[in-house]
Design a protein around this motif. Sequence first.
Motif, PDB file in Angstrom:
ATOM      1  N   ASN A 107       0.814  -1.215   0.000  1.00  0.00           N
ATOM      2  CA  ASN A 107       0.000   0.000   0.000  1.00  0.00           C
ATOM      3  C   ASN A 107       0.847   1.264   0.000  1.00  0.00           C
ATOM      4  OD1 ASN A 107      -3.132  -0.529   0.476  1.00  0.00           O
ATOM      5  ND2 ASN A 107      -2.015  -2.122   1.547  1.00  0.00           N
ATOM      6  N   GLN A 108       1.914   1.264   0.780  1.00  0.00           N
ATOM      7  CA  GLN A 108       2.755   2.457   0.841  1.00  0.00           C
ATOM      8  C   GLN A 108       3.438   2.731  -0.489  1.00  0.00           C
ATOM      9  OE1 GLN A 108       6.653   2.272   2.218  1.00  0.00           O
ATOM     10  NE2 GLN A 108       6.531   4.066   3.543  1.00  0.00           N
ATOM     11  N   PHE A 153      -7.036 -11.658   8.308  1.00  0.00           N
ATOM     12  CA  PHE A 153      -7.849 -10.481   8.614  1.00  0.00           C
ATOM     13  C   PHE A 153      -7.122  -9.536   9.564  1.00  0.00           C
ATOM     14  CE2 PHE A 153     -10.956  -8.288  11.313  1.00  0.00           C
ATOM     15  CZ  PHE A 153     -11.658  -7.574  10.348  1.00  0.00           C
ATOM     16  N   VAL A 154      -6.556 -10.093  10.634  1.00  0.00           N
ATOM     17  CA  VAL A 154      -5.852  -9.252  11.611  1.00  0.00           C
ATOM     18  C   VAL A 154      -4.616  -8.619  10.975  1.00  0.00           C
ATOM     19  CG1 VAL A 154      -4.637  -9.216  13.815  1.00  0.00           C
ATOM     20  CG2 VAL A 154      -6.706 -10.588  13.565  1.00  0.00           C
ATOM     21  N   GLY A 155      -3.823  -9.425  10.245  1.00  0.00           N
ATOM     22  CA  GLY A 155      -2.616  -8.900   9.620  1.00  0.00           C
ATOM     23  C   GLY A 155      -2.914  -7.841   8.575  1.00  0.00           C
ATOM     24  N   TYR A 156      -3.928  -8.099   7.745  1.00  0.00           N
ATOM     25  CA  TYR A 156      -4.309  -7.125   6.717  1.00  0.00           C
ATOM     26  C   TYR A 156      -4.802  -5.828   7.348  1.00  0.00           C
ATOM     27  CZ  TYR A 156      -7.161  -4.929   3.075  1.00  0.00           C
ATOM     28  OH  TYR A 156      -7.734  -4.030   2.220  1.00  0.00           O
ATOM     29  N   SER A 157      -5.606  -5.936   8.396  1.00  0.00           N
ATOM     30  CA  SER A 157      -6.135  -4.742   9.057  1.00  0.00           C
ATOM     31  C   SER A 157      -5.019  -3.903   9.659  1.00  0.00           C
ATOM     32  CB  SER A 157      -7.125  -5.151  10.152  1.00  0.00           C
ATOM     33  OG  SER A 157      -8.215  -5.868   9.605  1.00  0.00           O
ATOM     34  N   VAL A 158      -4.064  -4.568  10.311  1.00  0.00           N
ATOM     35  CA  VAL A 158      -2.942  -3.846  10.910  1.00  0.00           C
ATOM     36  C   VAL A 158      -2.101  -3.173   9.827  1.00  0.00           C
ATOM     37  CG1 VAL A 158      -0.800  -4.090  12.224  1.00  0.00           C
ATOM     38  CG2 VAL A 158      -2.851  -5.303  12.955  1.00  0.00           C
ATOM     39  N   LEU A 208      -2.984  -2.296   6.711  1.00  0.00           N
ATOM     40  CA  LEU A 208      -3.728  -1.222   6.048  1.00  0.00           C
ATOM     41  C   LEU A 208      -3.824   0.005   6.950  1.00  0.00           C
ATOM     42  CD1 LEU A 208      -5.273  -0.563   3.444  1.00  0.00           C
ATOM     43  CD2 LEU A 208      -7.360  -1.331   4.587  1.00  0.00           C
ATOM     44  N   PHE A 209      -4.009  -0.230   8.248  1.00  0.00           N
ATOM     45  CA  PHE A 209      -4.058   0.883   9.200  1.00  0.00           C
ATOM     46  C   PHE A 209      -2.716   1.605   9.231  1.00  0.00           C
ATOM     47  CE2 PHE A 209      -3.355   2.475  13.555  1.00  0.00           C
ATOM     48  CZ  PHE A 209      -4.397   3.399  13.626  1.00  0.00           C
ATOM     49  N   CYS A 254      -2.102   5.514   8.205  1.00  0.00           N
ATOM     50  CA  CYS A 254      -1.450   6.456   9.131  1.00  0.00           C
ATOM     51  C   CYS A 254      -0.256   7.124   8.461  1.00  0.00           C
ATOM     52  CB  CYS A 254      -1.007   5.732  10.393  1.00  0.00           C
ATOM     53  SG  CYS A 254      -2.365   5.236  11.478  1.00  0.00           S
ATOM     54  N   PHE A 255       0.491   6.360   7.670  1.00  0.00           N
ATOM     55  CA  PHE A 255       1.655   6.928   6.980  1.00  0.00           C
ATOM     56  C   PHE A 255       1.228   8.074   6.064  1.00  0.00           C
ATOM     57  CE2 PHE A 255       4.086   7.093   3.025  1.00  0.00           C
ATOM     58  CZ  PHE A 255       5.351   7.410   3.507  1.00  0.00           C
ATOM     59  N   PHE A 256       0.207   7.850   5.235  1.00  0.00           N
ATOM     60  CA  PHE A 256      -0.214   8.889   4.307  1.00  0.00           C
ATOM     61  C   PHE A 256      -0.885  10.057   5.027  1.00  0.00           C
ATOM     62  CE2 PHE A 256       0.127   5.310   1.335  1.00  0.00           C
ATOM     63  CZ  PHE A 256       0.878   5.911   0.345  1.00  0.00           C
ATOM     64  N   GLU A 257      -1.531   9.775   6.150  1.00  0.00           N
ATOM     65  CA  GLU A 257      -2.169  10.842   6.913  1.00  0.00           C
ATOM     66  C   GLU A 257      -1.131  11.782   7.501  1.00  0.00           C
ATOM     67  OE1 GLU A 257      -4.781  13.326   8.810  1.00  0.00           O
ATOM     68  OE2 GLU A 257      -5.201  11.809   7.277  1.00  0.00           O
ATOM     69  N   PHE A 258      -0.100  11.225   8.135  1.00  0.00           N
ATOM     70  CA  PHE A 258       0.885  12.062   8.811  1.00  0.00           C
ATOM     71  C   PHE A 258       1.962  12.557   7.849  1.00  0.00           C
ATOM     72  CE2 PHE A 258      -0.840   9.464  12.328  1.00  0.00           C
ATOM     73  CZ  PHE A 258      -1.244  10.493  13.160  1.00  0.00           C
TER      74      PHE A 258
END
Length: 379
Positions: free
Chosen positions: A31-32, A313-318, A320-321, A325-329
Amino acid sequence: MWVIALKMLFHDRVKFLGLVVGVAFSTLLINQQLGIFLGLLNRAGAVISDVPEADLWVMDPGVKNLETIFPLRDTELGRVRGVPGVSWAVPFFKSMATIRTADGQLESATLLGVDDASLIGIPQRPVLGNIEDLKQPDAVAVGLDGYDKVWRNQELELGKVVELNDRRAVLVAIVKDSPKFTSGITFFTRYSQALQYTNNGRNQMSFIVARAERGRAPEDVAGEIRNRTGLLALTSEEYRQRSIQYIIDNTGIPVSFGTVVGLGIIVGVCVVALMFNLFVLENLKHFAVLKALGTRNGRLIGMVAIQAVVIGFVGYSVGLFGAACFFEFAGRNPNFAGFFLPWQVGVGSGAVAAGIILLASLVALRRLLFVDPAIVFRG
């Protein structure tokens, strides 16, 4: 059975955490990197996007992108205006310029010159100042991000004087423009004023921006301009896509980002498949007990599947979050302005995460389906 499968998964916390981190790392990296890559491509057409009033761009037939420009003769403007279907057409100037910042440092900037009368091509909602003040002598406007680079750590203020190609320029407006591909500093001025800041020879008009008449398709009008003038005429979207495609075809950017994304997928597959296989092997006796008690292979496959789904699911959610956060900050830094995370990339990375988990499950099921229940009774 589902409860037993989850208890087995959560009991070995170290491996569960390792599996989650493996999926999360792969998701974050995909994603990054893709978000930054798409942001760079979007910057390649930023100048075009900042002129929403125009739906046609006219240029020399040899022009391939926004950076390599062969100027047009001034007489071409009248020819384009005379083409049936053209509502209006105005000159547009683009060039690189050297500025001297307030602390004496030299910086490279993009200089855009727009029509003197209409000022078409400048963002119409200034952050500070009035766009109409550009009609004053030596007046320029600057992009908000560029202001921070020219006058570092200074509050927004008009009336500042800067050297633009060794000529005096007075700041009369600050605008919010799109981040550019080649320079973080963009100055806007009138077309006639821009010609005074540069010396590009006899022909200096970089582009002609125009708009098709209401009821006429821009594609049809562009074709009419090409037929009547011999110039290259494209719709705004066509020219934007052409500029982006030039970056893809003639730079190493796609290969560089593609390599990193590929490595992220490979690392994710290797780490998750190996650890999940070890997890199943360590719990092989427990699965053998269930098999000895009459549990069918279908149930065992279901247990492994529910474990894989939870990990994915847990790994993907973490992951993606973390990317969000990277793009937000990072987006708060002017150097990262314009980078974003499209939802399509998030969906695509979810499919990759599902593929990683599926592959890891298949590797682990090889031993599980053929386990001998008798191993429970062996020492």
